[in-house]
Write a protein that holds these residues in place. Sequence first.
Motif, PDB file in Angstrom:
ATOM      1  N   HIS A  75      -6.795   4.248  -1.818  1.00 17.73           N
ATOM      2  CA  HIS A  75      -5.799   3.186  -1.661  1.00 17.73           C
ATOM      3  C   HIS A  75      -5.180   2.914  -3.018  1.00 17.73           C
ATOM      4  O   HIS A  75      -5.893   2.624  -3.990  1.00 17.73           O
TER       5      HIS A  75
ATOM      6  N   ILE B   9      -3.450   8.454  -3.537  1.00 19.20           N
ATOM      7  CA  ILE B   9      -2.507   7.939  -2.542  1.00 19.20           C
ATOM      8  C   ILE B   9      -2.843   8.508  -1.166  1.00 19.20           C
ATOM      9  O   ILE B   9      -2.820   7.799  -0.169  1.00 19.20           O
ATOM     10  N   ARG B  10      -3.166   9.780  -1.120  1.00 18.99           N
ATOM     11  CA  ARG B  10      -3.466  10.425   0.163  1.00 18.99           C
ATOM     12  C   ARG B  10      -4.842  10.061   0.723  1.00 18.99           C
ATOM     13  O   ARG B  10      -5.017   9.989   1.929  1.00 18.99           O
TER      14      ARG B  10
ATOM     15  N   LEU C 268       0.859  -1.180   0.000  1.00 17.07           N
ATOM     16  CA  LEU C 268       0.000   0.000   0.000  1.00 17.07           C
ATOM     17  C   LEU C 268       0.898   1.232   0.000  1.00 17.07           C
ATOM     18  O   LEU C 268       1.733   1.394   0.881  1.00 17.07           O
TER      19      LEU C 268
ATOM     20  N   THR D  52       1.529   4.868   0.794  1.00 15.86           N
ATOM     21  CA  THR D  52       0.931   5.823   1.730  1.00 15.86           C
ATOM     22  C   THR D  52       1.636   7.169   1.754  1.00 15.86           C
ATOM     23  O   THR D  52       1.156   8.096   2.391  1.00 15.86           O
TER      24      THR D  52
END
Length: 152
Positions: A42, A38-39, A4, A6
């Motif tokens: 997902h 991304i922020r 993931l 992040t």
Amino acid sequence: MVELITAFDKAIIRRLVELEADAFGAGGMNEWQLVPLIRHGHVYVTRKAGEVIGAVQYMLDWHNPKKAYMIGVSIAKEQRGQGVGTGFIKETFTPLAAEGIEEVELTVDPANAAAVKVYKGKLGFTVTEFRRDEYGDGEDRLVMKLSLKKCK
């Protein structure tokens, strides 16, 4: 392996844009779309020998917070047709289910027989709707859904 993303990383963003352009041409995601995902969504990636070779993006459905919408999947051209994408997509379902997501929805071009075959035959999605002109004149889409309740 699923990772993931992040944090903002220029090299990863550039690689994701490359994969998107290769897979979707002008319809692929760019930096302006990927950074907010991304922020706030997902974005999962998979790597081979350290290089990002695939990405899957999801966002929550505001009307049903237990449903994630799969925005897109892009796999490096040299990795396609080997089951890499199918396995990678399947691996993303486990962390989604662990977060309480019960259903994944996507849309796909009905003429993309290979993708429809993977989604239905290998991943277990079912077609639930046909949307005419979803992305403009002649840009029809099949809506497909998958229950993740078995992944928990």
